[in-house]
Design an enzyme around this catalytic site. Structure first.
Site, mmCIF file in Angstrom:
data_model
loop_
_atom_site.group_PDB
_atom_site.id
_atom_site.type_symbol
_atom_site.label_atom_id
_atom_site.label_comp_id
_atom_site.label_asym_id
_atom_site.label_seq_id
_atom_site.Cartn_x
_atom_site.Cartn_y
_atom_site.Cartn_z
ATOM 1 N N LYS A 168 44.642 43.624 40.633
ATOM 2 C CA LYS A 168 44.259 43.848 42.031
ATOM 3 C C LYS A 168 44.171 42.533 42.804
ATOM 4 O O LYS A 168 44.554 42.483 43.980
ATOM 5 C CB LYS A 168 42.927 44.595 42.113
ATOM 6 C CG LYS A 168 41.707 43.833 41.635
ATOM 7 C CD LYS A 168 40.452 44.670 41.806
ATOM 8 C CE LYS A 168 39.231 43.921 41.303
ATOM 9 N NZ LYS A 168 38.953 42.686 42.058
ATOM 10 N N THR A 169 43.674 41.464 42.168
ATOM 11 C CA THR A 169 43.608 40.184 42.870
ATOM 12 C C THR A 169 45.011 39.680 43.194
ATOM 13 O O THR A 169 45.253 39.101 44.259
ATOM 14 C CB THR A 169 42.846 39.143 42.025
ATOM 15 O OG1 THR A 169 41.541 39.647 41.710
ATOM 16 C CG2 THR A 169 42.705 37.834 42.781
ATOM 17 N N ASP A 211 37.775 43.858 48.863
ATOM 18 C CA ASP A 211 37.871 43.913 47.407
ATOM 19 C C ASP A 211 36.658 44.667 46.849
ATOM 20 O O ASP A 211 35.596 44.698 47.466
ATOM 21 C CB ASP A 211 37.911 42.484 46.857
ATOM 22 C CG ASP A 211 38.223 42.440 45.372
ATOM 23 O OD1 ASP A 211 38.736 43.440 44.830
ATOM 24 O OD2 ASP A 211 37.958 41.394 44.747
ATOM 25 N N GLU A 212 36.817 45.267 45.660
ATOM 26 C CA GLU A 212 35.718 45.998 44.998
ATOM 27 C C GLU A 212 35.085 47.015 45.952
ATOM 28 O O GLU A 212 33.865 47.124 46.072
ATOM 29 C CB GLU A 212 34.657 45.012 44.482
ATOM 30 C CG GLU A 212 35.182 43.937 43.557
ATOM 31 C CD GLU A 212 35.553 44.463 42.168
ATOM 32 O OE1 GLU A 212 35.501 45.694 41.961
ATOM 33 O OE2 GLU A 212 35.914 43.649 41.306
ATOM 34 N N GLN A 259 34.789 52.166 38.179
ATOM 35 C CA GLN A 259 34.003 50.961 37.940
ATOM 36 C C GLN A 259 32.865 50.819 38.964
ATOM 37 O O GLN A 259 32.366 49.720 39.192
ATOM 38 C CB GLN A 259 34.896 49.723 37.975
ATOM 39 C CG GLN A 259 35.957 49.713 36.878
ATOM 40 C CD GLN A 259 36.725 48.409 36.830
ATOM 41 O OE1 GLN A 259 36.195 47.363 36.434
ATOM 42 N NE2 GLN A 259 37.979 48.443 37.231
ATOM 43 N N ARG A 261 36.498 45.204 29.436
ATOM 44 C CA ARG A 261 36.441 43.740 29.496
ATOM 45 C C ARG A 261 37.224 43.123 28.343
ATOM 46 O O ARG A 261 37.538 41.933 28.364
ATOM 47 C CB ARG A 261 34.989 43.224 29.408
ATOM 48 C CG ARG A 261 34.008 43.668 30.494
ATOM 49 C CD ARG A 261 34.535 43.478 31.883
ATOM 50 N NE ARG A 261 35.172 44.701 32.346
ATOM 51 C CZ ARG A 261 35.993 44.779 33.382
ATOM 52 N NH1 ARG A 261 36.308 43.693 34.052
ATOM 53 N NH2 ARG A 261 36.523 45.930 33.753
#
Length: 749
Positions: free
Chosen positions: A33-34, A219-220, A250, A599
């Site tokens: 995504k980044t 973002d997020e 998430q 993770r």
């Protein structure tokens, strides 16, 4: 010509090239995504001719913002990106520094961090309710934060208060807001609320800010709360170009006010929005990804994604149950030693649901000389000597800062005790002024004795002189002046024998931080340095120091490690007892487990303890329901050291019935040395202890079938039986939590 987005995969490229209007990008864990966000910014600037100053990108952590900014600058081949990339709070702080006077904030207002907030509430509790309980102060602050995130005022909280505790919280909320107003201070929630108020009530700056925000990237997005959502709506109301990137799977910060409905109902709020999905995972092995996907599929509140990867399948997920939490920590330490030749300690994380779980790991790691760092422990900016010096700096920037005044008025000691502070506080309430002004008032009216009056006057005058000089000096020089003016090094050496030098090293590191800040800032100032120190997050330095990272799962959000140990997978711990009261609570806990599992890049380990020490009492917990939601063919049930082996959950095992590796586990246990010592003498059966579970008795277990009792420990609910089963080898069972039937004595199994 080659496009800036040519290196993206098809789904990423489609998202980065989105034209205009609203778009929701559902970006699964590890899906890049980044990369999409940064390439979209570069595409807008290089290929669409968008003025970079009209681009605003917001995220949640300094680390994420810093990484995004650095990537954008590399893509644009520039040393400085003129658009805005930062956190929500930093964006609001920047706006309020310019426009805060419109919402009753004077220039130089203070930003109170959590420690400052607790100090305010504790003072209110002491003054109004004669209480000093720091835990109660934290609980009340949590309620106040929840109210602010729900846009609830003190009067609205009071109107729905029915119990004495509710009325106390509402009263403290009102007094807390009064204290912030007098101190010309805001907390982190206020940064958002005051900015929302500004954009709602003041058309001129609201229009100017919205007009200048041609493209807003969020973002997020799944972690946004109500004020952040309103802020997003206000900034995008003219151009309408909202590019929201998030993952409903998430969303784990409901306790902080995050509203998952913001992402679930995005299309209802933006009917013309495009919805795009990023489903290719670049982080984890296929096995880890499949396990996490099967787990999260049990949630209903999701838009739905099916993550896939071209990575190797990788090794199966190791699942270990140990006799108690100390043995769990010992098993984790042993597996880390096994991994360490191939995986550096810095690429390994131990995750847990609550901070209290770190103790056993810390003790075992110290014993075994495994280097580690705890995220969420006392961080640099939380150390007493650092906070003391920063309090001096805060009082120079804002003479109304009562919290900082209380902290340092007698540090170093000046003989200004409780009586002097009561006189100052009384004068401040009478005059409705800050403590700094009240201090001079009590001196001039002789309300404190001569020696205290002289010390108090000298303290205030020294601050005033430093304040005048601060505008002419660098931040680092101002800090050095504070240390000299108040003999702070001498104070540390006298107050902390044997520790003074180490504490002074921390203070010198603060001066170094100021030098670093001035080298990076275009317009350095005391206020700017204080803002930078206040906005530092616990997770910002993860992986920078040597050693294994110990942290809660909430802190691990956005990070990745080669190997992850997810520990404490027991009912009442994970999912936590307090977070399992409603289906929504359980779904959030499952999302938390999903975040923890994703993770991991190459190795994932899951562990639980049969019993855990809680407030000095050893408590049994059944296995977490999440273990049963991981398919058995993806896991390998492994053994601890001999004596650590314990039973699986009595209802259904850890995976699908009939699957898993019970036979392999029994064989492995035999190889590890489980021999004749486990067996009672032929034909022997112990004396009936009164509960029917005599050594040598035959039993029938609902999952493992028939077996014989080899040994017993404890009694009542803590009775633990060692049983060797015909097909499943030796296990330890708590009969109080298992449907275990005693059969007639038969032949040796």
């Amino acid at each position: 010509m080659r496009s800036i987005v040519d290196d993206l995969n098809p789904a990423q490229r489609d998202a980065a090239l989105h034209d205009r209007g609203a778009a929701l990008v559902l970006a699964g864990a590890g899906s890049g995504k980044t990369r999409v966000l940064t390439h979209r910014i570069a595409h807008l600037v290089l290929e669409r001719g968008v003025d970079p100053s009209g681009i605003v990108a917001v995220t949640f952590t300094n680390k994420a913002a810093r990484e995004m900014k650095e990537r954008v600058e590399r893509l644009l081949s520039t040393d400085r990106f003129p658009g805005w990339i930062g956190t929500f709070h930093a964006l609001c702080l920047s706006i309020l520094r310019r426009e805060g006077h419109r919402v009753s904030l004077a220039p130089g207002f203070a930003l109170y961090d959590s420690a400052d907030q607790i100090a305010v509430v504790r003072e209110i509790l002491r003054r109004e309710f004669r209480e000093e309980d720091v835990l109660r102060a934290r609980a009340i602050l949590s309620a106040i934060s929840g109210a602010k995130n729900s846009l609830e005022t003190p009067s609205e909280m009071a109107s729905r208060a029915h119990s004495p505790d509710d009325r106390t919280r509402a009263r403290v909320y009102a007094l807390y807001e009064d204290a912030l107003r007098v101190a010309n201070a805001v907390d982190f929630d206020d940064l958002l609320l005051r900015t929302v108020d500004l954009l709602r009530d003041h058309p001129e700056p609201a229009g100017r800010l919205a007009s200048g925000c041609e493209h807003l990237l969020v973002d997020e997005f799944q972690d946004t709360n109500r004020p952040q959502y309103l802020l997003m709506r206000s900034l995008s109301r003219i151009h309408g170009n909202v590019f929201a990137v998030g993952d409903e799977d998430q969303s784990i910060y409901r306790f902080r006010g995050a509203e998952i409905r913001n992402i679930l109902e995005f299309e209802a709020d933006y009917p013309a929005a495009r919805v795009l999905k990023l489903e290719q995972n670049y982080r984890s092995t296929g096995t880890i990804l499949d396990a996490a996907g099967r787990l999260i599929a049990h949630n209903r509140s999701r838009k739905g994604k099916v993550l896939w990867t071209q990575n190797d399948r990788g090794e199966r997920i190791e699942v270990c149950a140990t006799e108690d939490d100390r043995m769990e920590a010992a098993w984790v330490a042993r597996r880390i030693r096994d991994l360490s030749p191939d995986i550096p300690h810095e690429r390994i994380a131990v995750l847990y649901r609550t901070n209290a779980q770190s103790r056993q790991f810390e003790e075992i790691f110290r014993r075994d000389r495994i280097p580690y760092g705890v995220v969420g422990s006392v961080q640099f900016y939380e150390r007493k000597e650092v906070r003391d010096v920063l309090a001096y700096l805060k009082l120079l920037a804002n003479r109304c800062d009562d919290v900082s005044f209380r902290r340092i008025v007698n540090t170093p000691p000046r003989g200004l005790g409780d009586g002097t502070m009561r006189a100052i506080a009384d004068a401040a309430r009478e005059r409705g002024c800050p403590l700094t002004d009240a201090a001079l008032g009590v001196v001039e009216t002789a309300r404190v004795p001569g020696k205290q009056a002289r010390e108090l006057r000298g303290f205030v005058e020294a601050l005033d002189e430093l304040r005048r000089d601060a505008s002419l000096r660098s931040v680092a020089d101002t800090l050095r002046s504070i240390l000299r003016a108040f003999d702070y090094q001498d104070y540390l050496e006298k107050a902390y024998p044997g520790q003074g030098a180490d504490r002074m090293d921390n203070v010198r590191a603060l001066v170094s931080a100021a030098v670093e800040y001035e080298g990076e800032s275009e317009e350095p100032s005391v206020e700017g340095f204080l803002e930078r120190s206040a906005l530092v997050s616990d997770a910002d330095d993860v992986g920078r120091g040597p050693g294994v990272t110990l942290m809660t799962i909430h802190c691990a959000k956005g990070l990745e490690f080669a190997a992850v140990f997810l520990t404490g997978l027991e009912e009442n711990l994970f999912p936590h007892a307090r977070a399992s009261r409603t289906p929504e609570d359980v779904e959030e806990e499952r999302r938390l487990c999903y975040v923890a599992m994703t993770r991991a890049q190459s190795r994932l380990f899951l562990s639980r303890a049969l019993t855990r020490l809680v407030q000095g009492v050893r408590m049994p917990n059944p296995p977490s329901r999440f273990l049963a939601e991981v398919p058995g063919d993806l896991i390998e049930e492994v053994l601890g050291s001999p004596g650590d082996l314990v039973a699986e959950r009595s209802m259904g095992g850890w995976g699908d019935p009939g699957r898993g590796s019970s036979a392999a586990r029994a064989a492995a246990w035999t190889r590890k040395g489980a021999t004749e010592r486990e067996r009672p003498p032929p034909g022997a059966i112990g004396r009936d202890p009164g509960d029917g579970y005599a050594v040598g008795a035959s039993v029938l277990h609902p999952q493992f079938g028939t077996g014989r009792i080899l040994d017993r420990e404890g009694s009542g609910k803590t009775l633990k039986l060692t049983i060797r089963f015909v097909r499943h080898g030796s296990k330890k069972i708590l009969p109080a939590y298992t449907d275990l039937q005693v059969e007639t004595v038969g032949t040796e199994q």
